[in-house]
Design an enzyme around this catalytic site. Structure first.
Site, short mmCIF file in Angstrom:
data_model
loop_
_atom_site.label_atom_id
_atom_site.label_comp_id
_atom_site.label_asym_id
_atom_site.label_seq_id
_atom_site.Cartn_x
_atom_site.Cartn_y
_atom_site.Cartn_z
N CYS A 156 55.22 104.47 -59.10
CA CYS A 156 55.10 103.63 -58.58
C CYS A 156 56.75 102.68 -58.11
O CYS A 156 56.45 101.43 -58.13
CB CYS A 156 54.34 103.02 -59.58
SG CYS A 156 56.18 102.59 -61.69
N HIS A 180 63.43 95.64 -48.89
CA HIS A 180 62.20 95.01 -48.24
C HIS A 180 62.16 95.02 -46.88
O HIS A 180 61.47 96.05 -45.92
CB HIS A 180 62.32 93.68 -47.88
CG HIS A 180 61.31 93.03 -49.14
ND1 HIS A 180 61.95 92.76 -50.88
CD2 HIS A 180 60.37 93.01 -49.16
CE1 HIS A 180 60.92 92.30 -51.04
NE2 HIS A 180 60.04 91.37 -50.18
#
Length: 546
Positions: free
Chosen positions: A477, A185
């Protein structure tokens, strides 16, 4: 001044004074036993609610991906299963409340780590919630990003999503972490905020006299100084302007779509302007279930995720689970190496009814929501497996079947696999760790999982070429797609769609519009001809500048 090296995950160069992110509190002791276990257990839920309330308050002040991250973390703090387990640890074992939440949360985190891949990355979120609740029980300030009074370079062991979600880019000059990897993240949100970031910098926290730092997010170099360093913020591009249409400068379409794992993710992606969903991870519907969710339960859960994308393309990935996943109802025993065991589509070979029920739920949710739904399978190794999956998808009344390319064998068999299905999507996170035999959660191996690795790019190029020859879509992806610099290279390698965290959508869409496809193909060829990630970045950047 000492020079250290890590993995650059967000470009730019910045310098300034250092601010350290506090480490978690020490492990809470298991003694003394509470004099009143019932009263001690009753402290846990109010503490968890207080943590959740503060996170919801922070979420109310932001939008998009940051809002989704904070709301998800708040929901974790209120998880009834976590609170119940902690309360039982107090009453059954006479543990103090902080120790009880520590052990209960660690059990959840261990199960997620064992799951590998995306789920393993969520273990850090659980630890973050654990530490916040423990701090609340002790009545002390929770660990995390300090209040900054001046522009600073943040140094941390690692950063939880809630730490990075609402950072002020006016005060945070750069991020440097000792742990983490290129798909963390920290990397995703740093790029979205335009903050230089370097992860997996071993030894960066061992310099107690660190006063200033110079951070290069392109080369991955970090210079630590015992003296003040002049403040220099990275040059930031003007506010990203993107027309919402994924295409190169000469009009070649490259869809810019999102990876989601919950309804909150989907709403954030829609707000960010994503043209659709390229990866809908359905595991959220199963993780807390003692029994397989019914078709109707699944249908309702999927519908909530699909609704923000009515009339737009959505790719739903079927259950990526197995003996290594924390799914009680599968009960598949113990495997010596779960990452290489019965997981993903392999579970369905022995339990096709499990897959068929999920496909029925997906078909129902597609009809309910109006989204243009396609379905793809994880962990496919051969063309025969792809064909088997496609047959079941079509039998369920769903129009398009695809598979993930995340096993090297699948990349090498791309022409045969594409002949059996309608599309493929490359999961660069798992493909990288299988290509390099390097666990993507191991900070010491972060460089091997760098998506700019030429060997990884060469496999992607093979898949892209197969897609061009057969006239079938090839998506990416994995989080490689969220890097604006790499996005154009991936398009040049043959990717027809790029799917990423919602926060990265506008920047990637804008980056694709800066150059014609011919330039991206030249950049891709230049990157393929190199031997290191740093050289690949430099070669691609040079090609696009010429």
């Amino acid at each position: 001044m000492s020079r250290l090296t890590g993995v650059g995950v967000s470009s730019g160069r910045a310098s300034g004074p250092v601010a350290r992110v506090a480490d978690p509190l020490p492990e809470p002791p298991a003694t003394p036993a509470p004099t009143d276990p019932t009263a001690e257990a009753e402290r846990i839920r109010p503490a968890a609610d207080a943590v959740a309330e503060r996170l919801f308050q922070r979420a109310a002040r932001v939008e998009g991906d940051a809002k989704a991250v904070l709301e998800t973390t708040a929901a974790m703090a209120m998880d009834p299963a976590l609170i119940s387990q902690a309360e039982q640890q107090v009453t059954a074992r006479s543990l103090p409340a902080p120790r009880a939440i520590f052990e209960a949360a660690n059990g959840f985190a261990d199960a997620l780590r064992a799951a590998g891949g995306y789920m393993a990355e969520r273990a850090r979120d659980v630890q973050d919630v654990r530490d916040r609740i423990i701090a609340e029980l002790h009545g002390v300030t929770p660990p995390g990003v300090p209040e900054l009074e001046r522009p600073s370079v943040l140094l941390a062991r690692d950063l939880a999503p809630a730490d990075t979600a609402d950072l002020d880019p006016g005060l945070v000059l750069a991020l440097v972490t000792e742990e983490g990897g290129p798909t963390s993240h920290t990397a995703i949100l740093a790029r979205a905020l335009g903050i230089p970031a370097v992860v997996a910098v071993r030894g960066v926290l061992e310099a107690p006299d660190a006063v200033g730092a110079v951070v290069d997010g392109d080369s991955g170099e970090v210079e630590i100084s015992g003296e003040e360093v002049a403040v220099q913020a990275a040059e930031r591009a003007a506010a990203v302007e993107w027309n919402g249409i994924g295409a190169t400068a000469d009009g070649e379409p490259v869809k810019v779509i999102a990876n989601v794992g919950s309804a909150a993710d989907a709403r954030a992606a829609a707000d960010a302007g994503a043209q659709g969903i390229g990866l809908f991870r359905t595991e959220f519907c199963y993780l807390a279930a003692d029994d397989e969710p019914s078709v109707e339960t699944q249908r309702a859960a999927y519908r909530e995720v699909l609704e923000p994308f009515a009339g737009k393309p959505v790719v739903v990935r079927t259950l990526d689970a197995g003996a290594d996943k924390p799914l009680a109802f599968l009960d598949m025993g113990v495997e010596p190496n779960p990452a290489l065991g019965v997981r993903g589509l392999r579970v369905a070979f022995d339990r096709p009814d499990l897959l068929d029920r999920q496909l029925a739920a997906i078909a129902g949710a597609a009809a309910d929501s109006g989204a243009e739904v396609s379905v793809m399978a994880p962990m496919v190794a051969t063309a025969a497996e792809a064909a088997w999956f496609a047959e079941r998808v079509r039998a369920a009344g769903l129009p398009r079947a695809g598979v993930m390319i995340e096993i090297p064998a699948a990349a090498l068999s791309a022409p045969e696999i594409l002949a059996a299905v309608d599309f493929v999507s490359i999961g660069t996170n798992d493909l990288a760790q299988y290509v390099f035999a390097a666990d993507r959660m191991a900070g010491a191996l972060a460089e091997l999982n760098d998506p700019w690795q030429p060997a990884l790019l060469r496999l992607i190029a093979q898949v892209g070429e197969a897609g061009r020859e057969l006239g079938k879509p090839v998506g990416v992806c994995g989080e490689a797609a969220s890097d604006p610099q790499l996005a154009g290279v991936l398009a040049g390698l043959g990717a027809t769609s790029l799917s990423m965290a919602g926060a990265a959508v506008p920047a990637v869409g804008a980056a694709l519009a800066e150059h014609p496809m011919a330039a991206f193909r030249q950049a891709a060829e230049a990157a393929l001809a190199t031997s290191t990630p740093a050289e690949a970045r430099k070669a691609a950047k040079s090609a696009l500048a010429s």
